[in-house]
Design an enzyme around this catalytic site. Structure first.
Site, PDB file in Angstrom:
ATOM      1  N   CYS B  35       9.443  -4.021 -15.131  1.00 16.52           N
ATOM      2  CA  CYS B  35       9.888  -2.989 -14.688  1.00 16.52           C
ATOM      3  C   CYS B  35      10.902  -3.103 -13.752  1.00 16.52           C
ATOM      4  O   CYS B  35      11.492  -2.198 -12.834  1.00 16.52           O
ATOM      5  CB  CYS B  35       8.652  -2.521 -13.788  1.00 16.52           C
ATOM      6  SG  CYS B  35       7.576  -3.533 -12.735  1.00 16.52           S
ATOM      7  N   ASP B  37      10.891  -5.432 -10.940  1.00 18.05           N
ATOM      8  CA  ASP B  37      10.580  -5.565  -9.470  1.00 18.05           C
ATOM      9  C   ASP B  37      10.627  -7.069  -8.937  1.00 18.05           C
ATOM     10  O   ASP B  37      11.085  -7.742  -9.838  1.00 18.05           O
ATOM     11  CB  ASP B  37       9.204  -5.084  -9.299  1.00 18.05           C
ATOM     12  CG  ASP B  37       9.177  -3.696  -9.315  1.00 18.05           C
ATOM     13  OD1 ASP B  37      10.117  -2.877  -9.074  1.00 18.05           O
ATOM     14  OD2 ASP B  37       7.853  -3.147  -9.520  1.00 18.05           O
ATOM     15  N   CYS B  60       4.909  -2.257  -7.117  1.00 16.71           N
ATOM     16  CA  CYS B  60       3.977  -1.363  -7.342  1.00 16.71           C
ATOM     17  C   CYS B  60       2.408  -1.771  -6.484  1.00 16.71           C
ATOM     18  O   CYS B  60       2.663  -2.913  -5.905  1.00 16.71           O
ATOM     19  CB  CYS B  60       3.458  -1.158  -8.552  1.00 16.71           C
ATOM     20  SG  CYS B  60       2.643  -2.198  -9.524  1.00 16.71           S
ATOM     21  N   CYS B 104       2.074  -7.647 -13.592  1.00 13.48           N
ATOM     22  CA  CYS B 104       2.309  -8.107 -12.238  1.00 13.48           C
ATOM     23  C   CYS B 104       1.433  -9.081 -11.397  1.00 13.48           C
ATOM     24  O   CYS B 104       2.014  -9.728 -10.915  1.00 13.48           O
ATOM     25  CB  CYS B 104       1.585  -6.824 -11.329  1.00 13.48           C
ATOM     26  SG  CYS B 104       2.239  -5.048 -11.927  1.00 13.48           S
TER      27      CYS B 104
HETATM   28  S1  FES Z   1       4.397  -2.283 -12.417  1.00 14.41           S
HETATM   29 FE1  FES Z   1       6.150  -2.639 -11.528  1.00 14.41          FE
HETATM   30  S2  FES Z   1       5.466  -4.268 -10.059  1.00 14.41           S
HETATM   31 FE2  FES Z   1       3.592  -3.534 -11.023  1.00 14.41          FE
END
Ligand code: FES
Lengths: 394, 129
Positions: B35, B37, B60, B104
């Site tokens: 994603c 991040d 997230c 994550c």
């Molecule tokens: S889904 Fe994007 S950091 Fe967890």
């Protein structure tokens, strides 16, 4: 704790008057509208009244309204049904890159069935240029489907101009008006369009009901085969209570359109100006003026939407985000990416959609709780740390 | 939005060890390929043990809870022990993660590992330690 619902783009609540109108059809008036006895008569009459009410909302004729189970169904029906009905003429369809998935994926399905698809890009405001649509029309184009407004960034598209271009070329034009119908005035004759989708839960009607309007004379392939309900175009016993609710919601929306729009526009304008001035490094997404009443969307830099949502929720505030982490597919919003936003910025997407019950105090509260939420997440963010270091250093 | 366990929510609402360490012995930064991040871990090592662990996370709710959990699990452990913290162990310690959030927890374990490797590399390279 104060509770503030600001996710009316996901669904509006059901108005008490709408619920009242529906109740008899969940009780004693349970008849099937196809039946030729008194039970059937009561149900049929109520359903036809609702058809009239929905038609009036968009200035159409009642017989042109087909009831469906959702906006998604209306869009599937329109895109596939209108294209298939004309496949002898050609196999090319045109949709925008920011359509709802019910349009976008229907168009992709058509591609699998041998159609060709052109995706129209949008500018940084999420606006489709009519010229781009014109350039993409071909001899074998049979359908153009461009949304009336985008539910994620609020931008209202120049539907009238696009419809005119399609008409000149003799191409059928459909619009997904789910975000607009019942919220802002819609007149299908004025717009010069051929088909339009709407959904009940966007304007205080029930969930699980929508409608597709198809102009008389425009051919469409039935979506569900079976009986002759809905003029043979959508088989299956009608969901009478929901349809009655949709009708009532349409009637109320039309009667109160001006005052509703004014109320919502005032709230969203306040948030659109005050939020970016109160919190640094926030950008407004969507068009600053040509946008849905009641719709304010932003990207908050250096932090992620789901985390913001969860912290806001813990303060009683309900909003939504188009961040990758909030989506099941873990993909950033296709709308924000089509507008040219970076993936990192799109992660900070936040959408507030106001409803009739919201007040100016709700905005006070949101501004009060959002600032510390943003601050807290930024203190945790390595991106923010990098940003502050480089901006200090440079 | 996925439904998180109470433990995840607790760590998300009150994350432990947020921040940076000045003059850290090791830093590990990883990006989430799924994603987009990002997570950064900072460690301080003394007598082959993680004396201090801190993190910064752009991600997230699960990613924040995972970072916090990893930092808590790692603190005080020997380097060898800390290297053995698996994504599975982190998820278990958090009383489970939704399936689509499992990546994550990979991120957390990876970032910590990278910070430890960074320390070991520096040491091997004959740095100040
Ligand atoms: S889904 Fe994007 S950091 Fe967890």
């Amino acid at each position: 704790m104060r509770k503030v619902y600001l996710d009316n783009a996901a669904t509006t609540p059901l108005l008490p008057e709408v619920r009242e109108a529906m109740l008899p059809f969940l009780g004693e008036d349970f008849g099937n509208p196809s039946c030729l006895h008194s039970w059937g008569d009561v149900a049929r009459e109520a359903m036809e009244d609702a058809r009239n009410q929905v038609a009036q909302l968009i200035a159409a004729d009642a017989e042109e309204i087909i009831f469906t189970a959702s906006g998604t169904e209306s869009n599937n029906f329109a895109v596939k049904g209108l294209a298939l009905a004309q496949q002898n003429k050609g196999k090319h369809v045109v949709v925008s890159a920011i359509e709802h998935f019910s349009v976008l994926h229907s168009a992709k399905t058509l591609e699998k069935w041998g159609f060709e698809l052109s995706l129209i890009p949008v500018d940084k405001y999420g606006m489709v240029s009519p010229d781009d649509v014109r350039k993409n029309l071909r001899k074998d184009t049979v359908l153009v489907s461009i949304m009336h407004a985008n539910g994620e960034v609020g931008t209202i598209e120049p539907i009238k101009e696009i419809a005119k271009i399609a008409k000149e070329k003799g191409v059928v034009f459909h619009t997904d008006a789910v975000a607009v119908a019942g919220t802002a005035p819609v007149d299908v004759k004025e717009l010069g369009i051929d088909a339009l989708s709407l959904a009940g839960n966007q304007f205080y009607g029930p969930k699980g009901v929508g409608a597709l309007w198809v102009r008389k004379g425009v051919r469409i392939i039935p979506f569900l085969d079976g009986g002759v309900q809905e003029g043979g175009r959508r088989a299956g016993t009608e969901n009478v209570p929901a349809i009655v609710g949709l009708g009532k919601a349409a009637e109320l929306a039309k009667a109160n359109m001006a005052s509703r729009t004014e109320h919502l526009t005032r709230l969203r304008n306040r948030l659109l100006t005050e939020l970016p001035s109160k919190i640094k490094h926030v950008v407004v997404t969507g068009h600053p003026q040509d946008r849905l009443p009641g719709h304010a969307s932003f990207c908050v830099e250096f932090i992620e939407g789901e985390a913001m949502l969860m912290l806001l929720n813990s303060q009683g505030v309900a909003v939504t985000s188009g961040s990758a982490c909030t989506s099941r597919a873990l993909k950033a919003s296709h709308v924000l990416i089509a507008m040219g936003l970076s993936h990192a910025l799109a992660q900070g997407s936040l959408l507030f959609s106001f409803g009739l019950d919201n007040t100016s105090q709700d905005i006070d509260y949101v501004l009060e709780v959002l600032a510390p939420v943003v601050d807290r997440l930024r203190q945790m963010s390595p991106l923010y740390a990098k940003f502050t270091k480089t901006s200090k250093g440079g | 939005m996925p439904v998180y366990s109470e433990k995840v929510m607790e760590h998300f609402m009150n994350p432990r060890n947020v921040g940076e360490i000045e003059n850290p012995d090791g830093v590990g930064e990883v990006g989430n390929p799924v994603c987009g991040d990002m997570m950064t871990f900072y460690i301080k090592v003394k007598d082959n043990r993680l004396e201090d662990v801190k993190f910064k996370t752009f991600g997230c709710g699960a990613a924040i809870a995972v970072s916090s959990m990893v930092s808590e699990m790692a603190k005080g452990k020997t380097l060898d022990e800390a290297m053995k913290i698996t994504p599975r162990a982190v998820a278990d310690e958090l009383k489970g993660l939704p399936k689509q959030k499992f990546h994550c927890s990979n991120l957390g374990a990876q970032a910590l590992n990278k910070a430890i490797k960074d320390y070991l590399d520096k040491k091997k390279g004959g740095g100040k330690k």
